[in-house]
Write a protein that holds these residues in place. Structure first.
Motif, PDB file in Angstrom:
ATOM      1  N   GLU A   1      71.697 -63.932  20.051  1.00  0.00           N
ATOM      2  CA  GLU A   1      72.814 -64.876  20.048  1.00  0.00           C
ATOM      3  C   GLU A   1      72.622 -66.010  21.051  1.00  0.00           C
TER       4      GLU A   1
ATOM      5  N   ALA B   1      73.321 -75.791  19.472  1.00  0.00           N
ATOM      6  CA  ALA B   1      74.186 -76.598  20.347  1.00  0.00           C
ATOM      7  C   ALA B   1      74.197 -78.089  20.010  1.00  0.00           C
TER       8      ALA B   1
ATOM      9  N   LYS C   1      72.634 -69.797  19.887  1.00  0.00           N
ATOM     10  CA  LYS C   1      73.640 -70.731  20.410  1.00  0.00           C
ATOM     11  C   LYS C   1      72.970 -71.953  21.015  1.00  0.00           C
ATOM     12  N   ASP C   2      71.871 -71.746  21.728  1.00  0.00           N
ATOM     13  CA  ASP C   2      71.136 -72.862  22.328  1.00  0.00           C
ATOM     14  C   ASP C   2      70.521 -73.746  21.247  1.00  0.00           C
TER      15      ASP C   2
ATOM     16  N   ARG D   1      77.292 -75.034  12.107  1.00  0.00           N
ATOM     17  CA  ARG D   1      78.030 -75.302  13.347  1.00  0.00           C
ATOM     18  C   ARG D   1      79.432 -74.695  13.361  1.00  0.00           C
TER      19      ARG D   1
ATOM     20  N   THR E   1      78.628 -68.295  16.228  1.00  0.00           N
ATOM     21  CA  THR E   1      77.258 -67.840  16.469  1.00  0.00           C
ATOM     22  C   THR E   1      77.177 -66.324  16.596  1.00  0.00           C
ATOM     23  N   ASN E   2      78.254 -65.698  17.114  1.00  0.00           N
ATOM     24  CA  ASN E   2      78.208 -64.236  17.244  1.00  0.00           C
ATOM     25  C   ASN E   2      78.201 -63.562  15.868  1.00  0.00           C
TER      26      ASN E   2
END
Length: 214
Positions: A154, A162, A158-159, A139, A143-144
């Motif tokens: 990405e 989350a 990211k999803d 976390r 994410t990139n």
């Protein structure tokens, strides 16, 4: 190097109730109690974690950068897994009361309860064990960066990540809909059905290594 202990000081501590120092509690059946030099000032290179788990609950993947760890099974049963960084093998050990698994310093590992009322004692060779959890790595790394480094989508990554808004410690999180074993046994004490549950859990998590007995 151990710091000097003044055993004549009126503040010297020789006993402590570990039950009074919970460091994480998921629910009444899944929680961790800690004993370190911060609670008992006569400890030197020693600390311990009292681990209580119900079936299907897991101490999330993590590592201790400052300590080796010896995990002793007091009651119930668990699968303890560790990644050997030299052979790149993920090793799995199923333990029952009286059996131990040694986790070298800095090795990635996790513990999954395969019976209700599982009680593990983790002993560290450090006065205060440090820990880095997998959920924090996932976390807190952008994410990139993860997507670029490992050639991942990405947006999908990211999803997926989350829901990880905090350190998990004991998983799966309450209300998790992706783990049928956990959903069916959450908050359940099933002592009479323990042998059946143990068999089912071993089928799910795998039974790769037996502890050698003499």
């Amino acid at each position: 190097m151990n710091s000097y202990i003044d055993y004549t000081s009126p503040g010297t501590q020789f006993a402590f109730d570990v039950n009074t120092n919970p460091i994480f509690k998921k629910d009444p059946y899944n929680y961790l109690n800690l004993l370190s030099v911060k609670q008992l000032n006569t400890l030197t290179n020693l600390s311990l974690l009292d681990i209580f788990l119900s079936i299907g609950n897991v101490v999330e993947p993590h590592y201790h950068q400052n300590a080796a760890e010896l995990v002793y099974c007091i009651s119930g049963a668990a699968e303890i897994s560790l990644l050997n960084p030299f052979t790149k093998q993920l090793l799995h050990f199923n333990v029952v009361p009286g059996q131990v698994v040694n986790l070298p310093q800095g090795w990635w590992h996790y513990e999954i309860a395969t019976l209700d009322n599982t009680h593990l004692l983790a002993i560290f060779d450090a006065p205060v064990p440090d820990v880095i959890y997998g959920s924090d790595i996932l976390r807190l790394t952008p994410t990139n960066v993860l997507a670029y480094t490992y050639c991942l989508d990405e947006a999908k990554l990211k999803d997926t990540l989350a829901p990880l808004t905090d350190t998990v410690v004991l998983g799966p999180p309450n209300g998790c809909s992706y783990n049928p074993v956990h959903a069916q046994t959450a908050h359940k004490q099933s002592v009479n059905q323990a042998p059946v549950e143990h068999q089912a859990a071993n089928q799910k998590y795998g039974h790769h290594h037996r502890i050698q007995q003499y």
